[in-house]
Design a protein around this motif. Structure first.
Motif, PDB file in Angstrom:
ATOM      1  N   LEU A  49      -2.766   9.637   3.684  1.00  0.00           N
ATOM      2  CA  LEU A  49      -2.331   9.975   2.328  1.00  0.00           C
ATOM      3  C   LEU A  49      -2.328   8.744   1.443  1.00  0.00           C
ATOM      4  CD1 LEU A  49       0.645  12.339   3.168  1.00  0.00           C
ATOM      5  CD2 LEU A  49      -1.608  12.989   2.315  1.00  0.00           C
ATOM      6  N   LEU A  50      -2.743   8.924   0.199  1.00  0.00           N
ATOM      7  CA  LEU A  50      -2.716   7.850  -0.791  1.00  0.00           C
ATOM      8  C   LEU A  50      -1.311   7.716  -1.364  1.00  0.00           C
ATOM      9  CD1 LEU A  50      -5.975   8.674  -2.811  1.00  0.00           C
ATOM     10  CD2 LEU A  50      -5.667   6.889  -1.090  1.00  0.00           C
ATOM     11  N   GLU A  51      -1.002   6.537  -1.874  1.00  0.00           N
ATOM     12  CA  GLU A  51       0.237   6.346  -2.623  1.00  0.00           C
ATOM     13  C   GLU A  51       0.149   7.208  -3.884  1.00  0.00           C
ATOM     14  OE1 GLU A  51       3.026   4.561  -1.911  1.00  0.00           O
ATOM     15  OE2 GLU A  51       2.128   4.252   0.058  1.00  0.00           O
ATOM     16  N   PRO A  52       1.275   7.688  -4.425  1.00  0.00           N
ATOM     17  CA  PRO A  52       1.243   8.573  -5.597  1.00  0.00           C
ATOM     18  C   PRO A  52       0.437   8.027  -6.780  1.00  0.00           C
ATOM     19  CG  PRO A  52       3.444   8.511  -4.680  1.00  0.00           C
ATOM     20  CD  PRO A  52       2.635   7.488  -3.928  1.00  0.00           C
ATOM     21  N   ASP A  53       0.571   6.715  -7.082  1.00  0.00           N
ATOM     22  CA  ASP A  53      -0.159   6.146  -8.217  1.00  0.00           C
ATOM     23  C   ASP A  53      -1.663   6.084  -7.980  1.00  0.00           C
ATOM     24  OD1 ASP A  53       2.125   5.860  -9.718  1.00  0.00           O
ATOM     25  OD2 ASP A  53       2.421   3.744  -9.211  1.00  0.00           O
TER      26      ASP A  53
END
Length: 166
Positions: A49-53
């Motif tokens: 998963l990517l960081e939210p930003d």
């Protein structure tokens, strides 16, 4: 595979309710819930998963005539819920008159049912009250999205942007 689907469904349900899962500030011997879920849900580095930003980028600019344009950009393999996109003004003497969003793609969601989502960049036009020239405002954008393949949704995201209206 069933465990992955159940974990993803549980995380999706919690995020849809506005809950978030946080790992401990310092690394302990037992990894936090977020780390355990991420490990269970990602089989390879490509699926991490990517960081939210990184997963959902926001670009904002003020235009003449009391218009602000925003662009929400989900990363490849991610999407945003149309009904979870909101814009408000936190400060300043201006008020939002209208927010124009394009039509989204229909999706059958486990929690929300049939809903519209965006898988590509979303251009947003925000019209402000007349007489806003030269005023300083703080635009607050809130939105929520998910990673498509894993079915993992992020908690609602809120970003503030300071603008001086031309």
């Amino acid at each position: 595979m069933q465990i992955k689907q159940r974990c993803a469904s549980l995380l999706l349900a919690l995020c849809a309710l506005g809950w978030s899962v946080h790992a401990p500030a310092q690394q302990s011997q037992a990894p936090g819930l977020q780390g355990k879920l991420a490990s269970a849900l990602s089989g390879t580095k490509e699926e991490a998963l990517l960081e939210p930003d990184e997963a959902f980028k926001l670009k904002v600019s003020a235009k003449s005539g009391g218009t602000v344009t925003a662009e929400l950009v989900p990363a490849n393999g991610y999407y945003l819920y149309k009904e979870r996109i909101r814009f408000t003004l936190k400060s300043g003497d201006a008020a939002i008159r209208a927010v124009k969003l394009p039509a989204g793609e229909l999706k059958n969601d486990l929690i929300l049912g049939r809903t519209e989502v965006y898988k590509k960049a979303v251009p947003v036009e925000i019209s402000l009250d007349k007489g806003t020239k030269g005023k300083a405002v703080t635009l607050v954008a809130s939105y929520q999205g998910c990673q498509e393949k894993l079915g993992v949704c992020y908690p609602p995201i809120e970003k503030s942007v300071n603008l001086v209206l031309p």
